[in-house]
Scaffold this motif. Structure first.
Motif, mmCIF file in Angstrom:
data_model
loop_
_atom_site.group_PDB
_atom_site.id
_atom_site.type_symbol
_atom_site.label_atom_id
_atom_site.label_comp_id
_atom_site.label_asym_id
_atom_site.label_seq_id
_atom_site.Cartn_x
_atom_site.Cartn_y
_atom_site.Cartn_z
ATOM 1 N N VAL A 442 -29.575 69.436 3.749
ATOM 2 C CA VAL A 442 -28.700 70.188 2.868
ATOM 3 C C VAL A 442 -28.808 69.689 1.421
ATOM 4 C CG1 VAL A 442 -26.660 68.719 3.078
ATOM 5 C CG2 VAL A 442 -26.371 71.192 2.793
ATOM 6 N N GLY A 443 -28.557 70.584 0.479
ATOM 7 C CA GLY A 443 -28.447 70.180 -0.915
ATOM 8 C C GLY A 443 -29.733 70.275 -1.710
ATOM 9 N N ASP A 444 -29.622 69.872 -2.996
ATOM 10 C CA ASP A 444 -30.721 69.914 -3.962
ATOM 11 C C ASP A 444 -31.022 68.521 -4.474
ATOM 12 O OD1 ASP A 444 -31.841 72.605 -4.883
ATOM 13 O OD2 ASP A 444 -29.695 73.037 -4.806
ATOM 14 N N CYS A 445 -32.292 68.252 -4.693
ATOM 15 C CA CYS A 445 -32.738 66.969 -5.231
ATOM 16 C C CYS A 445 -33.157 67.155 -6.692
ATOM 17 C CB CYS A 445 -33.907 66.443 -4.406
ATOM 18 S SG CYS A 445 -34.733 64.992 -5.099
ATOM 19 N N ARG A 446 -32.801 66.180 -7.522
ATOM 20 C CA ARG A 446 -33.297 66.156 -8.897
ATOM 21 C C ARG A 446 -33.625 64.730 -9.272
ATOM 22 N NH1 ARG A 446 -29.685 66.673 -14.242
ATOM 23 N NH2 ARG A 446 -29.005 64.717 -13.304
ATOM 24 N N TYR A 447 -34.821 64.506 -9.810
ATOM 25 C CA TYR A 447 -35.225 63.221 -10.344
ATOM 26 C C TYR A 447 -34.721 63.155 -11.782
ATOM 27 C CZ TYR A 447 -38.433 59.401 -11.646
ATOM 28 O OH TYR A 447 -38.983 58.212 -12.090
ATOM 29 N N ASP A 448 -33.824 62.229 -12.053
ATOM 30 C CA ASP A 448 -33.073 62.251 -13.302
ATOM 31 C C ASP A 448 -33.917 61.980 -14.546
ATOM 32 O OD1 ASP A 448 -30.775 62.853 -11.941
ATOM 33 O OD2 ASP A 448 -30.104 60.774 -11.773
ATOM 34 N N VAL A 449 -35.060 61.332 -14.401
ATOM 35 C CA VAL A 449 -35.883 60.980 -15.560
ATOM 36 C C VAL A 449 -36.621 62.212 -16.079
ATOM 37 C CG1 VAL A 449 -37.817 59.565 -16.356
ATOM 38 C CG2 VAL A 449 -36.159 58.623 -14.718
ATOM 39 N N THR A 570 -7.018 58.488 15.518
ATOM 40 C CA THR A 570 -6.042 57.444 15.205
ATOM 41 C C THR A 570 -5.815 57.423 13.714
ATOM 42 O OG1 THR A 570 -7.810 55.807 15.021
ATOM 43 C CG2 THR A 570 -6.721 56.025 17.172
ATOM 44 N N PRO A 571 -4.645 56.955 13.269
ATOM 45 C CA PRO A 571 -4.432 56.867 11.817
ATOM 46 C C PRO A 571 -5.546 56.056 11.165
ATOM 47 C CG PRO A 571 -2.397 56.468 13.006
ATOM 48 C CD PRO A 571 -3.489 56.482 14.032
ATOM 49 N N ARG A 572 -6.022 56.525 10.060
ATOM 50 C CA ARG A 572 -7.146 55.851 9.406
ATOM 51 C C ARG A 572 -7.087 56.111 7.912
ATOM 52 N NH1 ARG A 572 -11.717 56.588 11.650
ATOM 53 N NH2 ARG A 572 -10.948 57.389 13.639
ATOM 54 N N THR A 573 -7.719 55.266 7.183
ATOM 55 C CA THR A 573 -7.933 55.544 5.768
ATOM 56 C C THR A 573 -9.237 56.319 5.646
ATOM 57 O OG1 THR A 573 -9.118 53.451 5.518
ATOM 58 C CG2 THR A 573 -6.739 53.454 5.071
ATOM 59 N N GLY A 574 -9.393 56.977 4.561
ATOM 60 C CA GLY A 574 -10.605 57.752 4.370
ATOM 61 C C GLY A 574 -10.399 59.188 4.785
ATOM 62 N N ASN A 575 -11.164 60.066 4.172
ATOM 63 C CA ASN A 575 -11.020 61.495 4.405
ATOM 64 C C ASN A 575 -12.236 62.071 5.113
ATOM 65 O OD1 ASN A 575 -8.543 61.471 3.036
ATOM 66 N ND2 ASN A 575 -9.539 61.858 1.051
ATOM 67 N N TYR A 576 -12.065 63.267 5.637
ATOM 68 C CA TYR A 576 -13.168 64.034 6.193
ATOM 69 C C TYR A 576 -13.839 64.810 5.052
ATOM 70 C CZ TYR A 576 -11.043 63.126 10.784
ATOM 71 O OH TYR A 576 -10.540 62.530 11.911
ATOM 72 N N THR A 577 -15.003 65.377 5.350
ATOM 73 C CA THR A 577 -15.717 66.194 4.365
ATOM 74 C C THR A 577 -16.269 67.443 5.043
ATOM 75 O OG1 THR A 577 -16.395 64.197 3.153
ATOM 76 C CG2 THR A 577 -17.544 66.258 2.625
ATOM 77 N N LEU A 578 -16.015 68.586 4.425
ATOM 78 C CA LEU A 578 -16.625 69.832 4.884
ATOM 79 C C LEU A 578 -17.716 70.207 3.886
ATOM 80 C CD1 LEU A 578 -16.312 72.068 7.091
ATOM 81 C CD2 LEU A 578 -15.054 73.383 5.362
ATOM 82 N N GLN A 579 -18.952 70.171 4.360
ATOM 83 C CA GLN A 579 -20.097 70.557 3.527
ATOM 84 C C GLN A 579 -20.379 72.034 3.773
ATOM 85 O OE1 GLN A 579 -20.902 68.269 1.507
ATOM 86 N NE2 GLN A 579 -21.111 66.259 2.468
ATOM 87 N N VAL A 580 -20.336 72.834 2.723
ATOM 88 C CA VAL A 580 -20.543 74.273 2.849
ATOM 89 C C VAL A 580 -21.669 74.702 1.900
ATOM 90 C CG1 VAL A 580 -19.527 76.569 2.632
ATOM 91 C CG2 VAL A 580 -18.137 74.660 3.463
ATOM 92 N N ALA A 581 -22.722 75.236 2.473
ATOM 93 C CA ALA A 581 -23.831 75.779 1.689
ATOM 94 C C ALA A 581 -23.867 77.289 1.900
ATOM 95 C CB ALA A 581 -25.151 75.159 2.107
#
Length: 675
Positions: A442-449, A570-581
């Motif tokens: 998933v996603g796009d790649c870019r070489y920053d230089v 169980t109770p936890r720190t941190g969130n879930y992530t929904l990746q949508v393309a």
């Protein structure tokens, strides 16, 4: 000798004389085309208002100084172009443009000055120029134009290119479309070929006029066609669209005489929007197009806005109009095979070394970039993986994925090998970012230089690692991240609205007309519900989320549900992530809610996005949209959960979105188990 014998002798003498004349004519033709094993040279005939280039194989007539192609003589056809059209409506360049806030205008880019750039026995190159200045106001596009035509010794066709330029300080403009158009004899050219699996006898222009208009002007139901076998079919020029990367050769075949007319494009470097940009090819007319840029399958999100007096120059082409022929005893479709062979010759000859403009650099004035691309995703592999068959390209510097929305610059793309190695050759001098995407990732790649290309340079980038969007382990996923909706359920069209070419073609099933209406048939009262671990996205995920047809030209927004289960939460720190393309968006808004369909404020919304019209225009994708959505843990619960996906806009039956891929990720520490 009796009268019968004398008569036979006379007939025999006439027959011998006839064969002698035929032999002499053939020999003369062979001599005209060949001299000591070489074809005769190119000749230029100059008349008051027209120029004729002739190499013994093809004769091309151009208006002067306008620079339209008014005639192409080949293989006994005095003019393969439609002679019932006025001369300026046979073979021409045009642009669709407007000043900001003004109405759309068309400019045929007619020249006002003519020059012979090169003239010898091996090659003739002609130039038809038009210069713009402020006194023109809005009567013509603010562009300097130099249209070039090249004919070469022994070449069965003509090359075309143009140099378009805007100078510093010129007024703002939008330039939504640039193309070349050829209109062929409609009494001769009836068979069209776009690819190996898209070839057919086509309707006549008058068949569309007498047909039944459908949801938009381009689509017509053929009710009384000239060829009865086409009756009941839908004709739409968008049936024959093609991605840039696959649009190398297309055209038409005449059966009497057996002649082919082909548009061959050896490189995509001058086309807008990158390799996945879709555009028109050939269609009823018979019409042959070379599309350089358009808003088809992109809308105004493709940046065609020229602003702030910034100078700009671009060479479009050369493209090659190729003509071929065979005897009437041979299979006409062999002309398609020959056209593909010629296309390979043109591709292998790129960049051409014969255009005379300094603005078109030969291979020794270009550069090379090479490297290897890997994918680093620790949730898939502990070590970086090969970016197998990644698409890697250079385009104007910009943000991640900006290449897909760029119409102004040059782009240079290749597909890496299985190990992610890539070599990009023949790059014009300039400044670029390196971009990529990987099938299955998933996603796009870019070489920053920023990569600076100088003539003759060889830039070795070494090993590059793309880290795709990822915050935690995969809990579930729907689809394949390939930037299209092709893997989802594409229904059969209505029997009364089909194009027979696409029957039993699974790879082109999405090209049928009216598929958006099938959603309301399949889900007349309740929307799609998908259960992870049970449902199959090939069968249970409709290819496009569109409004429901409620009758009387009214439509209703739709909400799809994804049901899934989290065990041992169980109770936890941190969130879930929904990746949508998203593979496409047209006049749509995606709203996402978790476990509360009636929540007044969605947990995420895109707001209004997209004008690509891919649903209506039989495309399985338009522009790519990617969203990484943060999901606080408090929104999810142990046991059953539901994600509600609402496409809230319902003004148009063909507005909506196509999903490419959806993935729910657990928190970055230890993800919960999922069923």
């Amino acid at each position: 000798m009796d009268k019968v014998g004398a008569s036979l002798l006379r007939w025999l003498a006439l027959l011998i004389w006839f064969f002698f004349i035929v032999k002499l004519t053939a020999a003369s033709r062979k001599i005209f085309q060949s001299e000591n094993g070489k074809s005769l040279g190119v000749r230029l005939h100059k008349h008051h208002h027209r120029m004729v280039m002739d190499n013994g194989l093809v004769q091309v007539t151009l208006s002067s100084p306008g620079g339209d192609i008014t005639g192409i003589q080949y293989n006994g056809i005095h003019n393969v172009l439609e002679t019932r059209n006025r001369e300026g409506n046979r073979g021409y360049w045009d642009v669709v443009w407007n000043l900001p806030g003004n109405h759309i205008a068309y400019d045929r880019l007619k020249g006002t000055d003519f020059n012979v750039i090169m003239e010898d026995e091996d090659q003739v190159e002609l130039s038809f120029k038009k210069s713009w200045n402020f006194t023109h106001g809005g009567s013509s596009a603010p562009l300097n134009v130099d249209k070039r035509y090249i004919m070469r010794r022994g070449s069965s066709g003509v090359y075309l290119y143009a140099i378009l330029e805007r100078l510093e300080g010129w007024p703002d403009m939008d330039m939504d479309q640039i193309r070349i158009v050829f209109k062929l004899q409609n009494d001769k050219f009836h068979f069209m070929a776009i690819s190996d699996d898209r070839q057919r006898i086509m309707p006549m222009p008058r068949d569309r006029i007498s047909g039944e208009p459908l949801a938009y002007p381009e689509a017509v139901l053929l009710t009384n066609p000239t060829n009865p076998q086409l009756g009941g079919e839908v004709d739409d020029k968008y049936h024959y669209s093609c991605e840039n990367k696959d649009n190398r050769v297309h055209g038409w075949i005449s059966e009497n005489p057996t002649v082919g007319f082909w548009m061959i494009t050896a490189s995509d470097e001058f086309r807008a929007g990158g390799p996945l940009k879709q555009d028109l090819t050939s269609h009823v007319g018979p019409t042959v197009l070379s599309m350089f840029t358009s808003t088809h399958y992109s809308g105004k999100d493709l940046n065609t806005k020229y602003r702030n007096g910034k100078p700009w120059k671009k060479v479009l082409g050369p493209v090659f109009v190729y003509l071929n022929s065979i005897s009437s005893l041979e299979d006409p479709t062999t002309l398609w095979e020959d056209a593909k062979d010629q296309m390979s010759i043109e591709v292998n000859s790129w960049p051409y070394n014969f255009p005379q403009s300094e603005d078109f650099p030969s291979s020794d004035r270009r550069g090379t970039v090479s490297g290897q691309l890997l994918v680093g995703d620790k949730y898939i592999s502990d070590k970086p993986m090969w970016a197998s068959y990644a698409y890697v390209g250079l385009a104007a510097p910009g943000g991640v994925g900006s290449w897909e929305r760029d119409a102004m610059g040059y782009q240079f793309w290749v597909q890496a090998n299985e190990e992610g190695h890539f070599l990009i050759e023949n790059i014009r001098a300039g400044h670029y970012n390196l971009y990529a995407w990987v099938p299955g990732i998933v996603g796009d790649c870019r070489y920053d230089v920023i990569i600076h290309i100088q003539p003759g340079c060889d830039v070795k980038l070494g090993v590059l690692v793309y880290e795709p969007p990822r915050n935690g382990p995969t809990l579930w996923e729907i689809g394949i991240p390939d930037r299209t909706a092709a893997e989802f359920f594409v229904p059969d069209t209505y029997p009364t609205l089909m194009n027979k070419l696409f029957i039993n073609q699974s790879t082109h099933k999405f090209r049928q007309y009216g598929l958006w209406e099938r959603y309301s048939d399949l889900y007349p009262k309740h929307d799609l519900i998908y259960t992870t671990g049970i449902s199959n996205y090939h069968q249970d995920w409709f290819f496009a989320q569109v409004p429901r047809n409620m009758g009387n030209h009214t439509y209703q927004a739709t909400t799809w549900q994804i049901k899934f289960e989290i065990e041992n939460a169980t109770p936890r720190t941190g969130n879930y992530t929904l990746q949508v393309a998203l593979a496409s968006a047209s006049a749509s808004e995606l709203q996402v809610r978790f476990n509360d369909r009636r929540a007044k404020r969605p947990h995420f919304r895109t707001r209004l996005i997209g004008r690509d019209n891919a649903i209506a225009r039989h495309g399985i994708h338009g522009l790519y949209w990617f969203y990484s959505i943060n999901v606080p843990s408090r929104l999810l619960r142990q046991g059953n959960n539901t994600v509600y996906l609402t496409q809230s806009r319902s003004k148009s039956p063909v507005g909506g979105i196509m999903y490419d891929y959806i993935r729910l990720e657990g928190p970055p520490e230890t993800g919960p188990s999922v069923e």
